[in-house]
Design a protein around this motif. Sequence first.
Motif, short mmCIF file in Angstrom:
data_model
loop_
_atom_site.label_atom_id
_atom_site.label_comp_id
_atom_site.label_asym_id
_atom_site.label_seq_id
_atom_site.Cartn_x
_atom_site.Cartn_y
_atom_site.Cartn_z
N MET A 1 0.84 -1.18 0.00
CA MET A 1 0.00 0.00 0.00
C MET A 1 0.88 1.24 0.00
O MET A 1 2.00 1.22 0.47
CB MET A 1 -0.92 0.01 1.22
N ILE A 2 0.33 2.31 -0.51
CA ILE A 2 1.04 3.58 -0.63
C ILE A 2 0.75 4.43 0.61
O ILE A 2 -0.30 4.31 1.24
CB ILE A 2 0.62 4.30 -1.92
N ASN A 3 1.68 5.29 0.97
CA ASN A 3 1.54 6.21 2.10
C ASN A 3 0.15 6.87 2.07
O ASN A 3 -0.33 7.30 1.04
CB ASN A 3 2.64 7.26 1.97
N ASN A 4 -0.49 6.97 3.24
CA ASN A 4 -1.85 7.50 3.33
C ASN A 4 -1.95 8.95 2.84
O ASN A 4 -2.93 9.31 2.20
CB ASN A 4 -2.37 7.42 4.76
N THR A 5 -0.98 9.78 3.13
CA THR A 5 -1.02 11.17 2.69
C THR A 5 -0.93 11.26 1.17
O THR A 5 -1.71 11.96 0.53
CB THR A 5 0.13 11.98 3.33
N THR A 6 0.01 10.52 0.60
CA THR A 6 0.15 10.49 -0.86
C THR A 6 -1.12 9.96 -1.50
O THR A 6 -1.60 10.49 -2.49
CB THR A 6 1.35 9.61 -1.26
N SER A 7 -1.66 8.90 -0.93
CA SER A 7 -2.89 8.30 -1.44
C SER A 7 -4.02 9.31 -1.46
O SER A 7 -4.74 9.44 -2.46
CB SER A 7 -3.27 7.10 -0.57
N LEU A 8 -4.20 10.01 -0.38
CA LEU A 8 -5.28 10.98 -0.27
C LEU A 8 -5.13 12.10 -1.30
O LEU A 8 -6.09 12.51 -1.94
CB LEU A 8 -5.34 11.56 1.14
N ILE A 9 -3.92 12.59 -1.48
CA ILE A 9 -3.67 13.66 -2.45
C ILE A 9 -3.95 13.18 -3.87
O ILE A 9 -4.66 13.85 -4.63
CB ILE A 9 -2.22 14.19 -2.32
N MET B 1 -6.72 0.86 -9.12
CA MET B 1 -5.87 1.58 -8.16
C MET B 1 -6.23 1.31 -6.70
O MET B 1 -5.38 1.45 -5.82
CB MET B 1 -5.96 3.09 -8.43
N THR B 2 -7.47 0.92 -6.43
CA THR B 2 -7.93 0.75 -5.05
C THR B 2 -7.06 -0.18 -4.22
O THR B 2 -6.71 0.15 -3.09
CB THR B 2 -9.40 0.31 -5.02
N PRO B 3 -6.67 -1.38 -4.72
CA PRO B 3 -5.83 -2.24 -3.88
C PRO B 3 -4.50 -1.61 -3.49
O PRO B 3 -3.97 -1.88 -2.42
CB PRO B 3 -5.59 -3.49 -4.75
N PHE B 4 -3.96 -0.74 -4.36
CA PHE B 4 -2.68 -0.09 -4.04
C PHE B 4 -2.84 0.96 -2.94
O PHE B 4 -1.93 1.17 -2.15
CB PHE B 4 -2.09 0.56 -5.29
N PHE B 5 -3.98 1.63 -2.92
CA PHE B 5 -4.21 2.69 -1.95
C PHE B 5 -4.93 2.22 -0.71
O PHE B 5 -4.70 2.73 0.38
CB PHE B 5 -4.99 3.85 -2.59
N SER B 6 -5.85 1.27 -0.85
CA SER B 6 -6.70 0.88 0.28
C SER B 6 -6.63 -0.60 0.62
O SER B 6 -7.35 -1.05 1.50
CB SER B 6 -8.16 1.25 -0.02
N GLY B 7 -5.84 -1.36 -0.10
CA GLY B 7 -5.74 -2.80 0.15
C GLY B 7 -6.93 -3.55 -0.44
O GLY B 7 -7.82 -2.98 -1.05
#
Length: 87
Positions: A1-9, A47-53
């Motif tokens: 998963m990608i960093n939460n801040t990066t994901s949100l942006i 993209m969802t699995p990369f950002f949210s699992g």
Amino acid sequence: MINNTTSLIVESILAAGLCLAAAIFDLKYSKIPNKLTFPAIIIGLIMTPFFSGWIGLLTSLLFIIVLFFLGMLKFVGLGDIKLIMIA
């Protein structure tokens, strides 16, 4: 998963751009084109699995199914559902 801040942006920028394009089409033609929404939905699901699992992906798929049935029962317009799914 990608960093939460990066994901949100990243998610926020993509969703805002797609919603803006959909809003412009909706105001101009009173319709949201499938050429805009379907690729956005597919990209979002990829993209969802990369950002949210995987739980995020399963939640998204469940949400799509619920929205589809709400649209079929005419509780919500299908154009509105497409816009919700890309947001």
